[in-house]
Design an enzyme around this catalytic site. Structure first.
Site, short mmCIF file in Angstrom:
data_model
loop_
_atom_site.label_atom_id
_atom_site.label_comp_id
_atom_site.label_asym_id
_atom_site.label_seq_id
_atom_site.Cartn_x
_atom_site.Cartn_y
_atom_site.Cartn_z
N SER A 43 0.83 -1.19 0.00
CA SER A 43 0.00 0.00 0.00
C SER A 43 0.87 1.26 0.00
O SER A 43 1.68 1.44 -0.90
CB SER A 43 -0.96 -0.06 1.20
OG SER A 43 -1.95 0.93 1.11
N MET A 44 0.75 2.13 1.01
CA MET A 44 1.64 3.28 1.05
C MET A 44 3.10 2.84 1.19
O MET A 44 4.01 3.53 0.73
CB MET A 44 1.26 4.22 2.19
CG MET A 44 0.04 5.07 1.88
SD MET A 44 -0.09 6.44 3.05
CE MET A 44 -1.61 7.20 2.49
N TRP B 249 0.20 2.24 -3.38
CA TRP B 249 -0.58 3.47 -3.39
C TRP B 249 0.38 4.64 -3.45
O TRP B 249 1.32 4.73 -2.67
CB TRP B 249 -1.45 3.58 -2.14
CG TRP B 249 -2.39 4.76 -2.16
CD1 TRP B 249 -3.69 4.75 -2.57
CD2 TRP B 249 -2.11 6.10 -1.74
NE1 TRP B 249 -4.24 6.01 -2.46
CE2 TRP B 249 -3.28 6.86 -1.96
CE3 TRP B 249 -0.97 6.74 -1.24
CZ2 TRP B 249 -3.36 8.22 -1.66
CZ3 TRP B 249 -1.04 8.10 -0.96
CH2 TRP B 249 -2.22 8.82 -1.16
N ASP C 261 -9.31 -4.48 -5.43
CA ASP C 261 -8.79 -3.45 -4.52
C ASP C 261 -9.62 -2.17 -4.67
O ASP C 261 -9.66 -1.57 -5.75
CB ASP C 261 -7.32 -3.19 -4.87
CG ASP C 261 -6.59 -2.37 -3.83
OD1 ASP C 261 -7.24 -1.59 -3.11
OD2 ASP C 261 -5.35 -2.50 -3.75
N HIS D 121 -7.60 -5.23 -1.22
CA HIS D 121 -6.35 -4.52 -0.98
C HIS D 121 -5.37 -5.30 -0.11
O HIS D 121 -4.17 -5.07 -0.15
CB HIS D 121 -6.68 -3.17 -0.33
CG HIS D 121 -5.54 -2.24 -0.15
ND1 HIS D 121 -4.79 -1.76 -1.21
CD2 HIS D 121 -4.99 -1.68 0.97
CE1 HIS D 121 -3.84 -0.94 -0.76
NE2 HIS D 121 -3.96 -0.88 0.56
#
Length: 270
Positions: A133-134, A158, A180, A212
């Site tokens: 993700s991040m 992300w 996601d 996700h």
């Protein structure tokens, strides 16, 4: 041709679907003992020798415990892996990128410290990053800004802009999750893959019918993700061409043509 970084037996599909041949230990890294990141958990083979170093970041609001699978699986196949905790749970990708670099620098420091469990176990010239993700966005930014890194594996990445990755030269394997809704593949993972130049070795594999969190502990895709992730790190961190069929060849094609995978792209051969 002799490869000094080659470790372990010849790979097989079944062996890559589970923990590897190296006995491992793990230890907590206190956030008070480090600078530049929030501590985390260190995984390493107990056998002597030197290993490539990998730093892994969790996603937004996630902790190192959400990525235990990656620490254990990669270490058991012959890497020193630090799954970090971030300074705050809400750190953005650019901050996570800096923290991944700080974590790799920490591993290099510990390699030279006789009291450390990884004393002389780290090949500081062979570094790689991964993240969810991040943390996936962070791993891409870290790879962009540190072209000497050998590999990157962003998972359900992300980031606010895919164009930030037009200069990535580090071999990058992106994992996406088809359903996601947090970092949708058509606005995140796929544009990021497309932004990375074709001169860079790159690969994209998307897990079918999952959200996700498909790449995290308990996502249910350990065999497939582990096989691809281990092979990517082996191929590019260890320069071990025994793993080429698993990232670009018959074994890879078998994986990505399975029902579990909804979409894949690559720029083979490598």
């Amino acid at each position: 041709e002799f490869n000094p970084y080659q470790k372990g037996p010849d790979p097989t599909a079944s062996a890559l679907e589970r923990n590897g041949p190296f006995a491992i230990r793990s230890t907590s890294v206190s956030r008070t003992s480090v600078s530049g990141f929030g501590g985390g958990r260190l995984y390493y083979p107990t056998a002597s020798g030197t290993y490539g170093a990998i730093a892994v970041s969790p996603g937004f609001t996630g902790t190192s415990s959400t990525m235990t699978f990656w620490g254990e699986r990669l270490a058991s196949h012959g890497f020193v892996v630090l799954v970090i905790d971030t300074i705050t749970l809400y750190d953005q990708p650019d901050s996570r990128a800096r923290q991944l670099k700080a974590a790799l620098d920490y591993l290099a420091t510990q390699n030279g410290r006789s009291s450390s469990p990884i004393y002389r176990k780290v090949d500081t010239s062979r570094r790689a990053v991964a993240g969810h993700s991040m943390g996936g966005g962070g791993s891409l930014l870290a790879a962009r800004d540190n072209p000497s890194y050998k590999a990157a594996i962003p998972m359900a990445p992300w980031n606010t802009s895919s164009t930030a990755f037009r200069t990535v030269s580090v071999p990058t394997m992106i994992f996406g999750c088809q359903d996601d809704s947090i970092a949708p593949v058509f606005s995140s993972a796929i544009p990021i893959y497309n932004a990375i130049p074709n001169s860079t070795r790159k690969n994209y594999v998307e897990i079918r019918n999952d959200d996700h969190f498909c790449v995290m502990n308990g996502g249910g895709h350990d065999a497939t993700l582990g096989k691809l992730g281990i092979s990517w790190m082996k191929r590019f961190v260890d320069n071990d061409t025994r793993y080429s069929p698993f990232v670009c060849g018959a074994e890879y094609n078998r994986v990505v043509s399975s029902y579990e995978v909804s979409r894949s792209y690559n720029n083979c051969p490598y």
